[in-house]
Scaffold this active site. Structure first.
Site, PDB file in Angstrom:
ATOM      1  N   LYS A  26      54.879  37.337  34.308  1.00  0.00           N
ATOM      2  CA  LYS A  26      55.519  37.250  35.789  1.00  0.00           C
ATOM      3  C   LYS A  26      54.673  36.385  36.623  1.00  0.00           C
ATOM      4  CE  LYS A  26      52.279  39.861  37.741  1.00  0.00           C
ATOM      5  NZ  LYS A  26      51.166  39.368  38.659  1.00  0.00           N
ATOM      6  N   ASP A 161      51.753  46.801  36.462  1.00  0.00           N
ATOM      7  CA  ASP A 161      52.587  45.623  35.964  1.00  0.00           C
ATOM      8  C   ASP A 161      53.438  46.077  34.844  1.00  0.00           C
ATOM      9  OD1 ASP A 161      51.690  44.238  38.145  1.00  0.00           O
ATOM     10  OD2 ASP A 161      50.538  43.047  37.066  1.00  0.00           O
TER      11      ASP A 161
END
Ligand code: C5P
Length: 324
Positions: A26, A161
């Site tokens: 990401k 995350d």
């Protein structure tokens, strides 16, 4: 839920069965951090974008109990040392154990081979992607049929995350960045990613942020994502998106690695719409005006001996791509 594209076999788990799972890295289009909380964490408001730079895991059920983790020699990630077995305290092993409330690990072992393409300690959640992929793989191999909520709850325990690496796409993250809601967007954005030889430690970057704020006498309020960024994403207007990218961890990351500021200025002078640090760095994400621009820009960077790769997003979260 992408993982349900593959229905587990209806016979009991058998050694030799394997599954291949892919999970994206990401970048953060915005990362707003509040003050440090008593828990040691910072309340965040962040916009995650999953990009087409993936971790690939092949997970095999083995006869001997125990978790064996190996890095594939095919790994392209900066910082990956090929064929190195990883210890039992690795986040991947923690993920398997956290999902194993039924004691499957006492009956069978797991062999996990990771092809690392997301930079290690690069601010792109490579380790979290590995953990998310492991959850999807074990859910399949152990026939757990976990609900999205169950996997999400385990993912949160593993790291802030990990839930986003399961979900993928484009999402707003609040709390520790782990309470997610998808964001509507139009089209894809195209990026040139610039990698660094050395990683940055997330806790050290957050600590540097606290020091910087204390020196400046800043008192951050509750973190909030700008409406302008969300509206730009909604419209798919890349210049507007570029204008509203923000990362509160950028200044402390640049303070810890003095080269980064110069590389970002260089990238913007060479034609990037904006260059920002991804997450806690040191990967630099350069937003480009379309795919062709990104392609040409990466070629130029490589010519100048800068480690770079093209990427785009949004792409889906952790998903099974093959079974045996
Ligand atoms: O959750 P994760 O393991 O990714 O976080 C690593 C470290 O980064 C935490 O222990 C904390 O020091 C810092 N962190 C933080 N605020 C967050 C996320 C991480 O201070 N929202």
């Amino acid at each position: 839920m992408p993982m349900l594209r593959f229905t587990p076999p209806d016979h009991p788990p058998t050694p030799g069965e394997k599954v291949r799972v892919r999970a994206p890295g990401k970048i953060n289009l915005a990362l707003e951090a509040g003050p440090k909380e008593p828990s040691g964490y910072h309340e965040l408001a962040t916009v995650f974008l999953a990009v087409d730079l993936y971790e690939d895991l092949t997970v095999t059920l083995t006869e001997e109990p125990g978790i064996e983790i190996a890095i594939s020699p095919a790994s392209q990630a900066y910082g990956a040392s090929s064929s190195t077995p990883l210890g039992d305290d690795n986040l991947v092993a923690q993920a398997a154990r956290a999902l194993d409330s039924n004691g499957y690990l006492d009956t069978f072992g797991l062999h996990i081979e990771i092809t690392k393409n997301v930079p290690i300690a690069g601010g792109m959640a490579g380790g979290s992607a590995d953990a998310a992929a492991t959850l999807v793989a074990c859910d399949y191999l152990w026939r757990l049929n976990s609900s999205r909520e169950d996997l999400d709850a385990v993912a949160r325990e593993l790291g802030a995350d990990v839930p986003f690496c399961l979900l993928g796409g484009l999402a707003l993250g609040v709390g520790r960045g782990d309470q997610l809601s998808p964001i509507l967007s139009r089209g894809h954005t195209h990026w040139a990613l610039i990698f660094s030889d050395k990683g940055l430690s997330t806790p050290k970057v957050f600590a540097a942020l606290d020091r910087l704020r204390a020196e400046r006498g800043e008192d951050p309020g509750r973190p909030e994502i700008s409406r302008e960024l969300l509206s730009a994403l909604n419209h798919g207007d890349v210049e507007e998106i570029a204008a509203y990218l923000n990362n509160d961890l950028q200044a402390p990351a640049v303070k810890l690695d003095r080269n980064l500021g110069g590389v970002m200025n260089f990238a913007e002078a060479m034609g990037a719409l904006r260059a920002i640090i991804s997450g806690s760095g040191p990967t630099i994400a350069c937003l480009m005006d379309g795919e062709e621009d990104a392609h040409e820009f990466v070629a130029e960077l490589l010519e100048q001996n800068v480690n770079a790769l093209q990427a785009s997003g949004p792409v889906p979260g952790a998903a099974i791509i093959a079974t045996n």
